[in-house]
Design an enzyme around this catalytic site. Structure first.
Site: not given
Ligand code: DGL
Length: 277
Positions: A10, A41-42, A72-74, A157, A191-193
């Site tokens: 995302s 997207y979360g 992206c997990n979401t 972000e 979550c990749t963040h």
């Protein structure tokens, strides 16, 4: 004709996965797409995440990619299954779309001695229940506790992840997770963040708790997948190129992306609506 492997997120988070993939498999070419214009997207509905993700997957197919990784997990939680089962057979039966949840759930139980693990993720990933459902297939005895951390992606972000404000939300969510399952000895950053917050999270975790981040797990799983699928591997080009696209401002992307990817990035803009580059 051989084409790059597609890697999607995302926004910037998937770059933490791409970074690990490139370490393990530097010989391949990669195209990264961050849908920054529509991130995060979360907190979005299933329908919206599915619609956005499918649109991005189709864009990768238009670039010729035979293999696309939803880093992206979401998107993996909310869109992957439908894309694999409903869309791919109609759209491109020979192409493959993989996610980040399965590689992680296959091995997470190996790290726990207490039999209790914690999952930190976006609202969307937690609400999808994908982790408890998938983990139960491989480790039916494992107790899985989830905690949604809706502030963490915005912190990253907005480049606030190294500031004191981040500690407040990290402590809050960890406290809430351990109140649900006090024997947790493995915590997964689902979550990749979140790897961008890893140091701060570690500072607030009891020392006996192992913190797992997905980049390396996904990279190892891709190595294994390519070995088991030579027909697909042969379709992947190998000149060591990386190309980055964003649906938003390239200047913003390039400024942020270096932190996530660990080296300088020059992105190109893509307009998904008109497919103009
Ligand atoms: N990086 C995405 C994930 O792994 C989520 C970020 C977002 O909310 O868009 O879940």
């Amino acid at each position: 004709m051989q084409k790059p492997i597609g890697v999607f997120d995302s926004g910037y988070g998937g770059l933490t996965v791409l970074k690990e993939i490139v370490k393990k498999l530097p010989q391949y070419d990669y195209i990264y797409l961050g849908d920054n214009a529509r991130a995060p997207y979360g907190n979005r509905s299933f329908e919206t995440v599915y619609h956005y993700t499918l649109q991005c997957v189709k864009w990768f197919f238009d670039q010729g990619c035979s293999l696309v990784i939803l880093a992206c997990n979401t998107a993996s939680a909310k869109a992957l299954r439908t894309i694999q089962q409903i869309d791919l057979p109609k759209l491109a039966p020979d192409k493959r779309v993989l996610g980040v949840i399965r590689p992680t759930t296959e091995i997470i139980g190996q790290f726990s001695e207490s039999g209790s693990v914690g999952i930190l993720a976006t609202n969307g990933t937690v609400a999808s229940n994908s982790y408890p459902v998938e983990i139960a297939k491989f480790f039916p005895e494992l107790k899985v506790y989830q905690e949604a951390c809706p502030m963490w992606v915005p912190l990253v972000e907005n480049n606030e992840h190294q500031e004191h404000g981040a500690d407040f939300f990290i402590k809050k969510n960890l406290h809430s997770l351990f109140a649900k399952g006090e024997n947790i000895d493995v915590v997964l950053l689902a979550c990749t963040h979140y790897p961008m917050l890893q140091q701060k999270i570690e500072n607030h975790l009891p020392v006996i708790v192992k913190l797992l981040s997905q980049g390396e797990i996904v990279a190892n799983s891709l190595v294994d997948y390519l070995e088991r699928h030579p027909e697909l591997e042969q379709q992947c080009s190998k000149q060591g190129n990386r190309v980055f696209y964003t649906t938003d401002s390239t200047e913003d992307f390039d400024n942020h992306a270096t932190t996530f990817f660990g080296e300088a990035v020059r992105s190109k803009h893509v307009d998904l609506e008109s497919n103009k580059i």
